[in-house]
Design a protein around this motif. Structure first.
Motif, PDB file in Angstrom:
ATOM      1  N   UNK A 228      -3.099  -9.173  -2.172  1.00  0.00           N
ATOM      2  CA  UNK A 228      -2.798  -8.698  -3.520  1.00  0.00           C
ATOM      3  C   UNK A 228      -2.081  -7.353  -3.479  1.00  0.00           C
ATOM      4  N   UNK A 229      -2.574  -6.430  -2.676  1.00  0.00           N
ATOM      5  CA  UNK A 229      -1.990  -5.096  -2.598  1.00  0.00           C
ATOM      6  C   UNK A 229      -0.624  -5.111  -1.916  1.00  0.00           C
ATOM      7  N   UNK A 230      -0.276  -6.215  -1.298  1.00  0.00           N
ATOM      8  CA  UNK A 230       1.034  -6.339  -0.673  1.00  0.00           C
ATOM      9  C   UNK A 230       2.145  -6.659  -1.649  1.00  0.00           C
ATOM     10  N   UNK A 231       1.785  -6.838  -2.920  1.00  0.00           N
ATOM     11  CA  UNK A 231       2.788  -7.098  -3.946  1.00  0.00           C
ATOM     12  C   UNK A 231       2.965  -5.829  -4.762  1.00  0.00           C
ATOM     13  N   UNK A 232       3.968  -5.045  -4.403  1.00  0.00           N
ATOM     14  CA  UNK A 232       4.264  -3.764  -5.042  1.00  0.00           C
ATOM     15  C   UNK A 232       5.631  -3.869  -5.724  1.00  0.00           C
ATOM     16  N   UNK A 233       5.978  -2.907  -6.604  1.00  0.00           N
ATOM     17  CA  UNK A 233       7.278  -2.999  -7.277  1.00  0.00           C
ATOM     18  C   UNK A 233       8.457  -3.188  -6.339  1.00  0.00           C
ATOM     19  N   UNK A 234       8.429  -2.549  -5.155  1.00  0.00           N
ATOM     20  CA  UNK A 234       9.516  -2.710  -4.194  1.00  0.00           C
ATOM     21  C   UNK A 234       9.659  -4.162  -3.759  1.00  0.00           C
ATOM     22  N   UNK A 235       8.556  -4.911  -3.773  1.00  0.00           N
ATOM     23  CA  UNK A 235       8.564  -6.303  -3.314  1.00  0.00           C
ATOM     24  C   UNK A 235       9.481  -7.171  -4.164  1.00  0.00           C
ATOM     25  N   UNK A 236       9.645  -6.825  -5.434  1.00  0.00           N
ATOM     26  CA  UNK A 236      10.476  -7.624  -6.329  1.00  0.00           C
ATOM     27  C   UNK A 236      11.923  -7.636  -5.836  1.00  0.00           C
ATOM     28  N   UNK A 237      12.385  -6.503  -5.335  1.00  0.00           N
ATOM     29  CA  UNK A 237      13.771  -6.389  -4.880  1.00  0.00           C
ATOM     30  C   UNK A 237      13.905  -6.620  -3.377  1.00  0.00           C
ATOM     31  N   UNK A 238      12.892  -6.189  -2.612  1.00  0.00           N
ATOM     32  CA  UNK A 238      12.952  -6.293  -1.145  1.00  0.00           C
ATOM     33  C   UNK A 238      11.609  -6.818  -0.622  1.00  0.00           C
ATOM     34  N   UNK A 239      11.356  -8.134  -0.768  1.00  0.00           N
ATOM     35  CA  UNK A 239      10.035  -8.688  -0.413  1.00  0.00           C
ATOM     36  C   UNK A 239       9.710  -8.632   1.073  1.00  0.00           C
ATOM     37  N   UNK A 240      10.719  -8.408   1.909  1.00  0.00           N
ATOM     38  CA  UNK A 240      10.468  -8.363   3.351  1.00  0.00           C
ATOM     39  C   UNK A 240      10.695  -6.956   3.916  1.00  0.00           C
ATOM     40  N   UNK A 241      10.727  -5.942   3.066  1.00  0.00           N
ATOM     41  CA  UNK A 241      10.920  -4.567   3.538  1.00  0.00           C
ATOM     42  C   UNK A 241       9.797  -4.194   4.511  1.00  0.00           C
ATOM     43  N   UNK A 242      10.120  -3.472   5.587  1.00  0.00           N
ATOM     44  CA  UNK A 242       9.115  -3.141   6.616  1.00  0.00           C
ATOM     45  C   UNK A 242       8.227  -1.970   6.205  1.00  0.00           C
ATOM     46  N   UNK A 243       7.358  -2.207   5.230  1.00  0.00           N
ATOM     47  CA  UNK A 243       6.435  -1.179   4.763  1.00  0.00           C
ATOM     48  C   UNK A 243       5.007  -1.610   5.088  1.00  0.00           C
ATOM     49  N   UNK A 244       4.075  -0.650   5.058  1.00  0.00           N
ATOM     50  CA  UNK A 244       2.700  -0.931   5.451  1.00  0.00           C
ATOM     51  C   UNK A 244       2.054  -1.997   4.558  1.00  0.00           C
ATOM     52  N   UNK A 245       2.316  -1.944   3.251  1.00  0.00           N
ATOM     53  CA  UNK A 245       1.729  -2.928   2.340  1.00  0.00           C
ATOM     54  C   UNK A 245       2.155  -4.341   2.705  1.00  0.00           C
ATOM     55  N   UNK A 246       3.417  -4.515   3.108  1.00  0.00           N
ATOM     56  CA  UNK A 246       3.901  -5.840   3.498  1.00  0.00           C
ATOM     57  C   UNK A 246       3.329  -6.269   4.848  1.00  0.00           C
ATOM     58  N   UNK A 247       3.154  -5.332   5.748  1.00  0.00           N
ATOM     59  CA  UNK A 247       2.553  -5.685   7.041  1.00  0.00           C
ATOM     60  C   UNK A 247       1.113  -6.178   6.857  1.00  0.00           C
ATOM     61  N   UNK A 248       0.353  -5.474   6.013  1.00  0.00           N
ATOM     62  CA  UNK A 248      -1.017  -5.915   5.733  1.00  0.00           C
ATOM     63  C   UNK A 248      -1.015  -7.263   5.020  1.00  0.00           C
ATOM     64  N   UNK A 249      -0.078  -7.438   4.100  1.00  0.00           N
ATOM     65  CA  UNK A 249       0.053  -8.714   3.380  1.00  0.00           C
ATOM     66  C   UNK A 249       0.275  -9.863   4.357  1.00  0.00           C
ATOM     67  N   UNK A 250       1.207  -9.691   5.272  1.00  0.00           N
ATOM     68  CA  UNK A 250       1.551 -10.765   6.204  1.00  0.00           C
ATOM     69  C   UNK A 250       0.406 -11.062   7.163  1.00  0.00           C
ATOM     70  N   UNK A 251      -0.299 -10.006   7.595  1.00  0.00           N
ATOM     71  CA  UNK A 251      -1.450 -10.206   8.481  1.00  0.00           C
ATOM     72  C   UNK A 251      -2.565 -10.945   7.742  1.00  0.00           C
ATOM     73  N   UNK A 252      -2.798 -10.575   6.488  1.00  0.00           N
ATOM     74  CA  UNK A 252      -3.833 -11.241   5.697  1.00  0.00           C
ATOM     75  C   UNK A 252      -3.484 -12.707   5.465  1.00  0.00           C
TER      76      UNK A 252
END
Length: 493
Positions: free
Chosen positions: A215-239
């Motif tokens: 859930x926390x891996x979906x941030x405003x940046x995700x709307x434009x760059x869903x695969x951006x290499x940020x910590x929230x996306x790394x946790x999202x992908x691991x989860x």
């Protein structure tokens, strides 16, 4: 205002002293060609455009939030206007008079897929927004199967058990943050009804933690760059990977045992496409995540607003709700099931009114694949071009005084028969969407929230601590700002 004046105003210094000649030329060419493409090359009248900064378009307005943007634009431009953002153009349709096409158009003409593809890393490949229209239609059939009346009847029993167990642990009196408490309960209910017995009984804590990271891996940046290499996306992908491993074991065990559990997970395991093929284990998980995300926050937020608004207006609203509970419970001997909940009309109106005033999803989006004409309530005609993102807003439209009387007042009675206000015009109430894309989970959501508040109204008295919270527009899904503190006292039975 010409281009250079706009740049000057934006940066606060003379534009010629700031920009190299080449960049100035590029900006001028961009604006010229943009104007030509929308005026010279298109004979129809496009909607008025706001936010005409070179290149960035209306990004400045969007940074202030969509509600602020609409508050500023609606009085000046009316029900239809376009906001350019970088290379995209977003056309707003505000109010029921202009939004009919938004809700009635076919997927081929107005599509959800393109604007919601940022969900693919969360939901997974091969489901919902990662498939073509026909496949998604079949997957929506799987959703519909999981929400048939016989299924809903079995879910209500699970909802009642979870709610009674949860509120049974409250003391004789005390204070709670209502949003925190109801969010926790909704997760428990969702685990039981959606994710299955195995998850609720043995893997609840582990799965809840992983869903939180997802859930926390979906941030405003995700709307434009869903695969951006940020910590929230790394946790999202691991989860997502860890959840896949857990559910692979659960699903495989059920397949091998030929199980028939009464939950949404089983519905997706048993689902078959028209050609006889079935979902893979990972796609079953993706469908579950989509259902969970569609309902978890929206239900917890709407149930919280229902409580906050009812308690804040308790002298005017609470007697009607308490009287209905007494009448219905006496009639059915204190039993709660699907049919009993369906008789609680006043509670239904209270929930619906909370959703009218504070819809969790403040904007709904579509991609326009075919130009269409729209006529405003004042008779102005525009054609929305192909390629535009089309937006409508439940949060803004629900507060229009020409649609709902005293729109800023919590008034559940507005939905009573024989003249409910939301039935006067198509798409007046769009808390659950509408038309071809109406939310299939609407009945499930009402049953869930009615179960919670039926139990609370009959067992507790409430007071609001402090002021009624404001909406938190910084979230992807808009709920009340913390704290949402209420004081409760158990009724003497």
């Amino acid at each position: 205002m010409d281009v250079l004046a706009q740049v000057t105003e934006f940066v606060g210094v003379p534009a010629w002293g700031l920009l190299p000649v080449a960049l100035v030329a590029a900006v001028v060419l961009f604006v010229v060609f943009d104007a030509l493409s929308h005026v010279v090359l298109k004979p129809f009248k496009s909607p008025p455009v706001i936010g005409t900064w070179p290149v960035i378009g209306g990004m400045i307005q969007f940074l202030k939030g969509p509600i602020g943007l609409m508050n500023n634009a609606f009085p000046k431009y009316g029900e239809v206007f376009t906001v350019p953002v970088f290379h995209k153009r977003i056309t707003f349709l505000i109010g029921p008079h202009v939004s009919e096409h938004f809700f009635k158009a076919r997927d081929a003409d107005m599509s959800q897929k393109e604007v919601y593809e940022f969900n693919v890393p969360t939901f997974g490949k091969g489901v919902v927004f990662d498939v073509d229209h026909l496949t998604r239609a079949e997957q929506f059939r799987f959703f519909a199967d999981s929400l048939k009346s016989d299924r809903l009847r079995s879910y209500v029993g699970m909802m009642v058990k979870e709610a009674e167990d949860y509120f049974g642990k409250w003391g004789e009196s005390g204070e709670v943050d209502l949003l925190d408490a109801l969010s926790e309960l909704i997760v428990l209910t969702a685990s039981r009804c959606l994710l299955g017995r195995e998850i609720r009984e043995t893997l609840f804590s582990e799965v809840t933690t992983l869903v939180h990271d997802l859930d926390k891996g979906m941030v405003p940046l995700s709307v434009f760059f869903p695969y951006a290499p940020i910590e929230a996306h790394r946790k999202r992908d691991a989860a997502r990977r860890d959840l896949a491993a857990i559910f692979d074991r659960v699903i495989q065990a059920r397949r091998e045992a030929n199980a028939h559990e009464p939950d949404v997970l089983q519905t997706f395991i048993d689902a078959r496409y028209r050609d006889g093929s079935r979902l893979t284990n990972d796609q079953v998980l993706g469908m579950l995540i989509a259902v969970l995300f569609a309902g978890q926050h929206t239900s917890s937020i709407t149930s919280t607003w229902t409580g906050l608004l009812t308690i804040a207006n308790k002298e005017r609203v609470m007697p009607t709700l308490e009287g209905e509970q007494k009448k219905v419970m006496e009639k059915h001997g204190g039993k709660i099931d699907f049919d009993v909940l369906a008789e609680m009309d006043e509670l239904h109106y209270a929930i619906k009114e909370a959703l009218r005033m504070h819809p969790p999803l403040i904007m709904l989006l579509r991609q326009c694949h075919k130009p269409f004409k729209v006529t405003t309530s004042k008779g102005k005609e525009f054609v929305v071009p192909k390629g535009h993102i089309v937006a409508t807003s439940p949060a803004f439209s629900h507060r229009l005084n020409n649609v709902f009387s005293d729109a800023d007042t919590y008034k559940p009675s507005r939905f009573r028969q024989p003249s409910p206000e939301d039935k006067e015009k198509f798409a007046s109430f769009i808390g659950f969407g509408g038309g071809r894309h109406g939310c299939m989970g609407e009945t499930f959501a009402f049953m869930q929230i009615k179960t919670i508040w039926s139990i609370l109204l009959r067992n507790f008295e409430f007071e609001l601590v402090g002021k009624l919270p404001e909406p938190d527009y910084e979230g992807m899904v808009v709920g009340p700002k913390h704290p949402c503190t209420i004081r409760y006292k158990r009724r003497k039975l």
